[in-house]
Design a protein around this motif. Structure first.
Motif, short mmCIF file in Angstrom:
data_model
loop_
_atom_site.label_atom_id
_atom_site.label_comp_id
_atom_site.label_asym_id
_atom_site.label_seq_id
_atom_site.Cartn_x
_atom_site.Cartn_y
_atom_site.Cartn_z
N ARG A 156 0.78 -1.23 0.00
CA ARG A 156 0.00 0.00 0.00
C ARG A 156 0.81 1.29 0.00
O ARG A 156 0.26 2.36 0.17
CB ARG A 156 -0.93 0.02 1.23
N LEU A 157 2.12 1.20 -0.17
CA LEU A 157 2.92 2.41 -0.07
C LEU A 157 3.22 2.98 -1.45
O LEU A 157 3.87 2.35 -2.27
CB LEU A 157 4.24 2.11 0.67
N ASP A 158 2.70 4.17 -1.71
CA ASP A 158 2.87 4.85 -2.99
C ASP A 158 4.04 5.82 -2.88
O ASP A 158 4.08 6.63 -1.95
CB ASP A 158 1.59 5.60 -3.35
N PRO A 159 5.03 5.76 -3.81
CA PRO A 159 6.17 6.69 -3.75
C PRO A 159 5.75 8.15 -3.71
O PRO A 159 6.46 8.98 -3.13
CB PRO A 159 6.95 6.36 -5.02
N SER A 160 4.61 8.49 -4.30
CA SER A 160 4.16 9.88 -4.31
C SER A 160 3.76 10.36 -2.93
O SER A 160 3.64 11.56 -2.68
CB SER A 160 3.00 10.06 -5.29
N HIS A 161 3.54 9.41 -2.00
CA HIS A 161 3.17 9.79 -0.64
C HIS A 161 4.40 10.23 0.17
O HIS A 161 4.25 10.86 1.22
CB HIS A 161 2.51 8.61 0.08
N VAL A 162 5.58 9.88 -0.29
CA VAL A 162 6.81 10.29 0.38
C VAL A 162 7.10 11.74 0.05
O VAL A 162 7.20 12.11 -1.13
CB VAL A 162 7.99 9.40 -0.04
N ARG A 163 7.23 12.56 1.07
CA ARG A 163 7.37 14.00 0.84
C ARG A 163 8.60 14.54 1.57
O ARG A 163 8.75 14.34 2.78
CB ARG A 163 6.11 14.71 1.34
N TRP A 164 9.45 15.23 0.82
CA TRP A 164 10.65 15.83 1.38
C TRP A 164 10.60 17.35 1.20
O TRP A 164 10.25 17.84 0.13
CB TRP A 164 11.91 15.30 0.68
N ARG A 165 10.98 18.07 2.27
CA ARG A 165 11.08 19.53 2.20
C ARG A 165 12.48 19.95 2.62
O ARG A 165 13.05 19.41 3.58
CB ARG A 165 10.06 20.20 3.12
N LEU A 166 13.03 20.93 1.93
CA LEU A 166 14.34 21.49 2.24
C LEU A 166 14.14 22.96 2.62
O LEU A 166 13.83 23.78 1.77
CB LEU A 166 15.28 21.35 1.04
N VAL A 167 14.29 23.25 3.91
CA VAL A 167 13.98 24.56 4.45
C VAL A 167 15.27 25.34 4.71
O VAL A 167 16.22 24.80 5.28
CB VAL A 167 13.18 24.44 5.76
N THR A 168 15.32 26.60 4.30
CA THR A 168 16.49 27.44 4.55
C THR A 168 16.07 28.88 4.77
O THR A 168 15.09 29.35 4.18
CB THR A 168 17.50 27.37 3.39
N HIS A 169 16.82 29.58 5.62
CA HIS A 169 16.48 30.99 5.88
C HIS A 169 16.88 31.87 4.70
O HIS A 169 16.43 33.01 4.60
CB HIS A 169 17.17 31.47 7.15
N GLY A 170 17.72 31.37 3.79
CA GLY A 170 18.11 32.14 2.61
C GLY A 170 17.14 31.94 1.47
O GLY A 170 16.04 31.40 1.64
N ASP A 171 17.57 32.36 0.29
CA ASP A 171 16.69 32.21 -0.88
C ASP A 171 17.33 31.34 -1.97
O ASP A 171 16.78 31.23 -3.06
CB ASP A 171 16.32 33.57 -1.45
N ARG A 172 18.51 30.73 -1.65
CA ARG A 172 19.20 29.91 -2.65
C ARG A 172 19.75 28.65 -2.01
O ARG A 172 20.02 28.61 -0.80
CB ARG A 172 20.36 30.70 -3.29
N LEU A 173 19.94 27.64 -2.84
CA LEU A 173 20.64 26.44 -2.41
C LEU A 173 22.14 26.64 -2.55
O LEU A 173 22.60 27.14 -3.58
CB LEU A 173 20.22 25.24 -3.26
N MET A 174 22.87 26.28 -1.53
CA MET A 174 24.34 26.31 -1.59
C MET A 174 24.87 27.55 -2.32
O MET A 174 25.34 27.46 -3.46
CB MET A 174 24.87 25.04 -2.27
#
Length: 453
Positions: A194-212
């Motif tokens: 019953r586990l759908d890959p679309s149910h897995v949710r990742w968030r990347l939170v940062t106080h800035g506005d850019r990655l690295m």
């Protein structure tokens, strides 16, 4: 006059490289060198995210200090205090017993720790990515969430277990989110029924506005695009305000149900840096360009815990706390210490930034060697070549290449060791002998009449 006594504090990149240089340049009768560190292994931190995702084994990213250093005496323990006046440092052994070590020259390379902000619940419920134990425990925890969600059926609890939040979008945070997101989505496809890959949710939170930001605007945008295609949500301008066992509250008031909050929002110098009475900059020991500590005779400092002037940039700019600088500063300090013992002039440390590499899993990689932006397979070639070069032994390089090759051929494994499953460290705890129910407890669990059970 006997040999000079040199005590090196810390077994990371800077400390080990300094000791290696001293062994290479000094005769045994010139100095007696001791290296104090809690662990007798050198951990290659940049590859920790790949350990957490199972691409690399723990042995691939650790090097035995005793294999690298031949004449240096390894002292297991932590330096918990220093008295520059008497030239002694206090070492706390694993047993809790403290002893004093005398020195003629003290090399401070205690490194850095995860920067913990005053966020309620973070210490109790957050996960770090700074040690090998944290990387292994995090992998176990993440896969455990999928194990439980695959059979539970409670929607609210499933939502919490399949939601993962990383706070901090620097090198460690971005790589960790990227490789673990790929792992969890691949694992979800094999979890029946019953586990759908679309149910897995990742968030990347940062106080800035850019990655690295170190990658530059274009490559940072490329990283964001790669992660977005994989389903990682980028949340800019925010951080964590509160963490509980079942949620994280962001600074805008939004509450995200989750059982997994990974904290990678920067590092801080070792607390030892503030115990010397030396000047500090943001907690880092102020060092001269020759890596001596002003005002403290016989004391040297380099690596993450030292604020070393960056002569390539000038002004008040200090060298960034990176493995690249730590390795080279350790070598340079060793050469200057040899020069000091032999009455020769010391040279200033000067090293241009060679750029950075980011491995996002498989062929997704970004690199900026010498200011040249690369992505895809060329970047992956540069990234893995750099890591292999930086590993200190043939054994470590061989293990790493073998693991990369095997993962490329066989793909991911989703086996848990079960670190988080054991209530204690006793035999009964690990073997879970107390978990079995009595007949009455079975009946109660199944809601069956005890007389019929």
């Amino acid at each position: 006059m006997g040999p000079a006594k040199i005590v090196i504090v810390g077994g990371g990149f800077a400390g080990v490289e300094c000791a290696r240089m001293l062994e290479r340049k000094l005769h045994p009768d010139e100095a007696f060198v001791q290296l104090v560190a809690p662990s007798s292994s050198l951990l290659y931190l940049p590859l920790l995210p790949q350990v957490s995702s199972g691409v690399l084994s723990p042995r691939a990213v650790t090097v035995s200090t005793r294999r690298v250093l031949k004449r240096t005496e390894f002292v297991p323990g932590m330096v918990v205090g220093v008295d520059p006046k008497t030239r002694q440092c206090v070492v706390r052994r694993a047993s809790g017993v403290e002893l004093a070590l005398e020195y003629d020259h003290l090399v401070l390379t205690p490194g850095s720790i995860t920067r913990i902000l005053d966020v309620p619940g973070l210490q109790e419920h957050g996960f770090g990515m700074k040690t090998l134990a944290e990387a292994l425990y995090l992998r176990d925890h993440v896969l455990r969430q999928l194990d439980v969600a695959a059979v539970r059926g409670d929607e609210e609890e499933d939502r919490e277990r399949l939601s993962f939040v990383t706070i901090g979008a620097g090198y460690a945070g971005t790589e960790t989110a990227a490789v673990l997101n790929r792992l969890t989505r691949a694992a979800a496809k094999r979890y029946f029924p019953r586990l759908d890959p679309s149910h897995v949710r990742w968030r990347l939170v940062t106080h800035g506005d850019r990655l690295m930001p170190e990658l530059g605007e274009r490559l940072g945008a490329d990283a964001k695009e790669i992660l977005a295609k994989r389903g990682v949500e980028f949340v800019p301008g925010l951080s964590a305000a509160q963490v509980t066992a079942r949620s994280v509250t962001l600074t805008n008031g939004e509450v995200i149900p989750t059982r997994t909050v990974i904290w990678t929002a920067g590092v801080a110098p070792s607390p030892l840096a503030g115990h010397l009475g030396a000047d500090t900059v943001k907690g880092r020991i102020v060092a001269d360009t020759d890596l001596t500590v002003p005002g403290l005779e016989g004391v040297w400092a380099c690596g993450d815990a030292a604020a070393v002037p960056d002569l390539t940039k000038g002004g008040e700019v200090k060298c960034a706390p990176t493995a690249q600088h730590a390795i080279r500063q350790g070598r340079h300090l060793g050469k200057n210490l040899v020069a000091a013992l032999r009455g020769k002039p010391r040279k200033p440390y000067k090293h241009p930034d060679l750029g950075m590499v980011v491995d996002l899993g498989r062929w997704d990689a970004l690199a900026r060697p010498l200011g040249i932006g690369l992505s895809g397979a060329p970047a992956q070639f540069v990234a893995r070549g750099y890591h292999l070069f930086a590993l200190r032994t043939f054994a470590a390089r061989t293990r790493t290449m073998f693991d990369w090759g095997m993962h490329g051929i066989t793909g991911d494994d989703f086996m848990r060791i079960g670190y988080s499953d054991y209530p204690t460290q006793t035999i009964g705890g690990f073997e879970r002998t107390s978990d079995y129910l009595t007949a009455d407890e079975v009946a109660k669990a199944l809601d069956v009449d005890p007389e019929l059970a």
